[in-house]
Design a protein around this motif. Structure first.
Motif, mmCIF file in Angstrom:
data_model
loop_
_atom_site.group_PDB
_atom_site.id
_atom_site.type_symbol
_atom_site.label_atom_id
_atom_site.label_comp_id
_atom_site.label_asym_id
_atom_site.label_seq_id
_atom_site.Cartn_x
_atom_site.Cartn_y
_atom_site.Cartn_z
ATOM 1 N N ARG A 150 0.932 -1.348 0.107
ATOM 2 C CA ARG A 150 -0.081 0.081 0.209
ATOM 3 C C ARG A 150 0.806 1.246 0.113
ATOM 4 N N TYR A 169 -4.859 -6.803 2.453
ATOM 5 C CA TYR A 169 -5.019 -5.206 1.527
ATOM 6 C C TYR A 169 -6.485 -5.077 1.555
ATOM 7 N N ILE A 222 -6.171 -4.387 -4.421
ATOM 8 C CA ILE A 222 -4.894 -4.217 -4.855
ATOM 9 C C ILE A 222 -4.539 -4.532 -6.567
ATOM 10 N N CYS A 244 -0.634 -11.344 -8.437
ATOM 11 C CA CYS A 244 -1.704 -11.131 -7.509
ATOM 12 C C CYS A 244 -2.605 -12.527 -7.449
#
Length: 461
Positions: free
Chosen positions: A240, A272, A280, A300
């Motif tokens: 982040r 997240y 994300i 991811c």
């Protein structure tokens, strides 16, 4: 030298949701973000206690190893002193190279041998049924499970209340007993630190993190706060921060998303979302572009094949496919590289790299250098480097964070903290082999004060 604006002069950056107001010492709840359970090819669990004993053979990779496949020396030849002059550098940085003559990737630092730990006997790893490491799948050579060890183990006879009392006394009154704080923080596992936070608030009605922040500043504050964050949260927080505000710290995105296991990535993605209220993938799309964006989106998914059995026929086919997508044609088929490197298991990729060196008459890292540039090049090379030798990748990152003028303290802190319970012992070994100096020596020369003391207490000599 820290990243611009990090940490800010008024302390560690605050992010919404961590910790919620009034719940600083008990949030996240114990066990909410545990270190991922061991999976084939993954890492031992956080705070796992005494590290398992390795099998008796000390050679790497053993009699059935890779010595016939592209430059690996005979079993038992590692560790040893580097050749005079050290390892020839490749263009991406020191430590990883192709030999001056002949094909292959033999210059890439090899995995350290299985470590011999007290107790002997078969290795016991938490997470496998019965604690026994499954036997490697048959086939010449067998897929090899790497034994790794962190420098921090869960403290025996742990008493959260006693540690909370020690920290309270260290911060009470005029002045601060920094050494007492270091002695506790550097010798407790992440899970134990979470229990200390909860005990501190129960006993004194005060928030431990707030008290520590009022007593500390600068890099030592950042380091201690990182140690007190749950492991998954710290990775999510780092991602982040890397995309927050003006500019993007692409190296942080690569370091985390291209090196973690499937379970780690899935937990990071979920954390997240739950802690920062953001997706994300959307943040990645808004901060990156092109083939680099696609690579990170692939990472991811946390969907890499983690089967440890190597299919050598597929490795040969993938190597041929990569050659035809790059060196064997005019231009580059970037999607082919993305597909292979984002989906194949790390042992499978290692076999593919070996096959590629025979087909292309150069190693895959050199071909990626020639065919790509910028962040996507760095991301693809990180995946290949982790397939060949993950500790060597982190050793290089640590070296680059301290070489030259200034120190990239955020990278130094992040790697030391995140690998301290996983494979920092092996990272230290590779660091010494690659740079002819110990990690502790370089840290001692690049840092000072309580910050240096705490780093050295974590890393060890």
């Amino acid at each position: 030298m820290s990243y611009p604006g990090y940490p800010p002069s008024d302390g560690y950056p605050a992010f919404p949701g961590y910790p919620p107001t009034g719940q600083e010492s008990v949030y996240p709840p114990a066990g909410q973000y545990p270190y991922p359970t061991t999976v084939p090819g993954g890492f031992p669990q956080s705070g796992g206690g005494t590290f398992p004993a390795a099998p008796p053979n000390a050679g790497f990779p053993g009699a059935a190893g890779y010595s016939a496949l592209g430059g690996y020396p005979a079993s038992g030849s590692f560790p040893g002193a580097p050749q005079a002059g050290g390892m020839p550098p490749y263009s991406g940085g020191p430590g990883f190279a192709v030999p001056p003559t002949g094909p292959g990737f033999g210059g890439y630092p090899q995995q350290p041998p299985a470590q011999s730990y007290a107790g002997g006997g078969p290795a016991q790893i938490p997470g496998f049924p019965g604690g026994q490491v499954p036997s490697p799948m048959p086939g010449p050579p067998a897929a090899m499970v790497q034994y790794t060890q962190g420098t921090i183990q869960a403290a025996p006879n742990f008493d959260a209340g006693r540690d909370a009392e020690i920290l309270r006394k260290a911060m009470k009154g005029f002045g601060t007993d920094e050494q007492a704080i270091i002695n506790v923080v550097a010798n407790r596992s992440n899970d134990q630190r979470q229990k200390i936070k909860a005990a501190f608030k129960t006993m004194y009605g005060k928030d431990l993190i707030k008290d520590l922040k009022s007593e500390l500043s600068g890099n030592v504050e950042e380091l201690i706060l990182a140690l007190f964050m749950p492991s998954t949260y710290y990775d999510a927080w780092s991602l982040r921060h890397a995309m927050k505000g003006a500019g993007t710290q692409e190296s942080v995105l690569i370091e985390i998303l291209c090196t973690r296991t499937n379970q780690e990535i899935r937990e990071i993605v979920n954390c997240y979302k739950s802690e920062f209220g953001r997706d994300i993938e959307e943040d990645i799309r808004s901060d990156t572009s092109g083939h680099f964006e696609r690579l990170l989106i692939s990472m991811c998914q946390g969907n890499r094949d983690e089967n440890q059995t190597v299919d050598y026929q597929k490795a040969q086919e993938d190597a041929q496919r990569l050659y035809q997508a790059g060196e064997g044609k005019l231009g580059t088929d970037e999607s082919c590289f993305n597909m292979v490197l984002a989906s194949r298991s790390f042992p499978q990729l290692k076999a593919t790299v070996e096959a590629y060196s025979r087909i292309a008459n150069r190693d895959l890292l050199s071909s990626i250098d020639r065919e790509f540039s910028g962040n996507v090049e760095r991301g693809l090379k990180t995946i290949v480097q982790c397939a060949l030798n993950r500790p060597a990748f982190f050793a290089e990152r640590l070296y680059c964070s301290m070489k030259g003028a200034g120190t990239d303290d955020s990278t130094l802190i992040r790697i030391v903290v995140t690998r301290s319970e996983i494979d920092l012992v092996q990272i230290k070994q590779m660091f010494t082999q690659m740079y002819q100096k110990t990690l502790a020596t370089m840290i001692a020369s690049d840092t000072s004060g309580d910050y240096r003391q705490l780093l050295l207490a974590i890393v060890g000599q």
